[in-house]
Design a protein around this motif. Structure first.
Motif, mmCIF file in Angstrom:
data_model
loop_
_atom_site.group_PDB
_atom_site.id
_atom_site.type_symbol
_atom_site.label_atom_id
_atom_site.label_comp_id
_atom_site.label_asym_id
_atom_site.label_seq_id
_atom_site.Cartn_x
_atom_site.Cartn_y
_atom_site.Cartn_z
ATOM 1 N N LEU A 24 16.467 -5.944 6.453
ATOM 2 C CA LEU A 24 15.396 -5.419 7.299
ATOM 3 C C LEU A 24 15.038 -3.986 6.904
ATOM 4 C CD1 LEU A 24 13.525 -5.753 9.769
ATOM 5 C CD2 LEU A 24 15.404 -4.905 11.167
ATOM 6 N N ILE A 25 16.038 -3.163 6.659
ATOM 7 C CA ILE A 25 15.796 -1.777 6.254
ATOM 8 C C ILE A 25 15.069 -1.731 4.913
ATOM 9 C CG2 ILE A 25 16.953 0.341 5.496
ATOM 10 C CD1 ILE A 25 19.036 -0.230 7.722
ATOM 11 N N VAL A 31 7.602 -1.710 2.709
ATOM 12 C CA VAL A 31 6.286 -1.663 3.363
ATOM 13 C C VAL A 31 5.782 -0.225 3.425
ATOM 14 C CG1 VAL A 31 5.105 -1.998 5.570
ATOM 15 C CG2 VAL A 31 6.563 -3.804 4.657
ATOM 16 N N CYS A 32 6.654 0.710 3.769
ATOM 17 C CA CYS A 32 6.248 2.122 3.852
ATOM 18 C C CYS A 32 5.827 2.664 2.482
ATOM 19 C CB CYS A 32 7.374 2.965 4.434
ATOM 20 S SG CYS A 32 7.714 2.636 6.171
ATOM 21 N N VAL A 33 6.584 2.338 1.442
ATOM 22 C CA VAL A 33 6.252 2.814 0.091
ATOM 23 C C VAL A 33 4.926 2.216 -0.366
ATOM 24 C CG1 VAL A 33 6.966 2.710 -2.334
ATOM 25 C CG2 VAL A 33 8.620 3.340 -0.572
ATOM 26 N N ILE A 38 -0.864 2.798 -1.438
ATOM 27 C CA ILE A 38 -2.257 2.395 -1.193
ATOM 28 C C ILE A 38 -3.106 3.595 -0.785
ATOM 29 C CG2 ILE A 38 -3.713 1.073 0.408
ATOM 30 C CD1 ILE A 38 -1.558 -1.122 0.320
ATOM 31 N N THR A 39 -2.525 4.495 0.007
ATOM 32 C CA THR A 39 -3.285 5.652 0.490
ATOM 33 C C THR A 39 -3.366 6.786 -0.519
ATOM 34 O OG1 THR A 39 -1.300 6.567 1.547
ATOM 35 C CG2 THR A 39 -2.740 5.170 2.893
#
Length: 196
Positions: A24-25, A31-33, A38-39
């Motif tokens: 999960l971690i 997902v955060c990376v 993307i941004t």
């Protein structure tokens, strides 16, 4: 001390739980990376190109220039008036909504859910967006700011009020109801004194 089958199964369950937590971690980190990628967070040239603008802004801010302070007085007064008016309006509008959002004072559980959803929606919209909407509705000036601050603050203040109302001691409410008090009398004589 000998290990039994139950100890082994407990240890196996603990290992499986640790593996699930680790997966999960890792998934959250991935997902955060990906979101950062993307941004454009990892695009170093954008930060390098923006450094001169940040340096110029910092040089204009430090040291502060107070030579035009007379031009600041009216905007500062407007800002202060907007804050006071928006907060006062929010406090007035929040109490009835809080009474509808608290489970122990609402006339209907469905109404409680609807009001809580509306309050959450009000909290989720930033003041700047509400300000833009109110500028389109009522024009420029301090009024759109007052309305935006009030509407956003209603979502927060009513939530705090509702939580306070929800946690009042139920005995005075029961006593007032047993004495034949109406719903409004229960609120004014048993709920509000505790909340205030």
């Amino acid at each position: 001390m000998e290990r039994t089958a139950s100890h082994d199964s407990l240890l196996d369950q603990a290992r499986q739980e640790s593996v699930r937590h680790a997966r999960l971690i890792v998934a959250i980190v991935v997902v955060c990376v990906v979101a950062l990628a993307i941004t454009g967070f990892f695009d170093a040239t954008r930060f390098i190109d923006g450094a001169p603008a940040i340096a110029q802004l910092a040089s204009e801010m430090v040291p502060p220039d107070f030579s035009r302070f007379r031009h600041w007085l009216r905007p500062l007064l407007d800002t202060l008036a907007m804050s006071v008016a928006g907060t006062a309006l929010a406090v007035l509008l929040s109490l009835p909504l809080a009474l509808l959002a608290a489970p122990n004072t609402t006339p209907s559980p469905l109404l409680c859910r609807v009001v809580r959803t509306v309050l959450a929606a009000m909290r989720s919209v930033p003041e700047i967006i509400l300000g833009v909407l109110f500028v389109a509705a009522v024009g420029f000036g301090a009024l759109p700011g007052v309305l935006a601050l009030a509407l956003h603050s209603v979502g927060m203040v009513a939530k705090f009020y509702a939580e306070a109302i929800e946690h009042v001691d139920p005995k005075p409410l029961e006593a007032a109801s047993a004495a034949g008090a109406s719903r409004l009398q229960v609120i004014t004589h048993a709920v509000l004194p505790q909340v205030l």
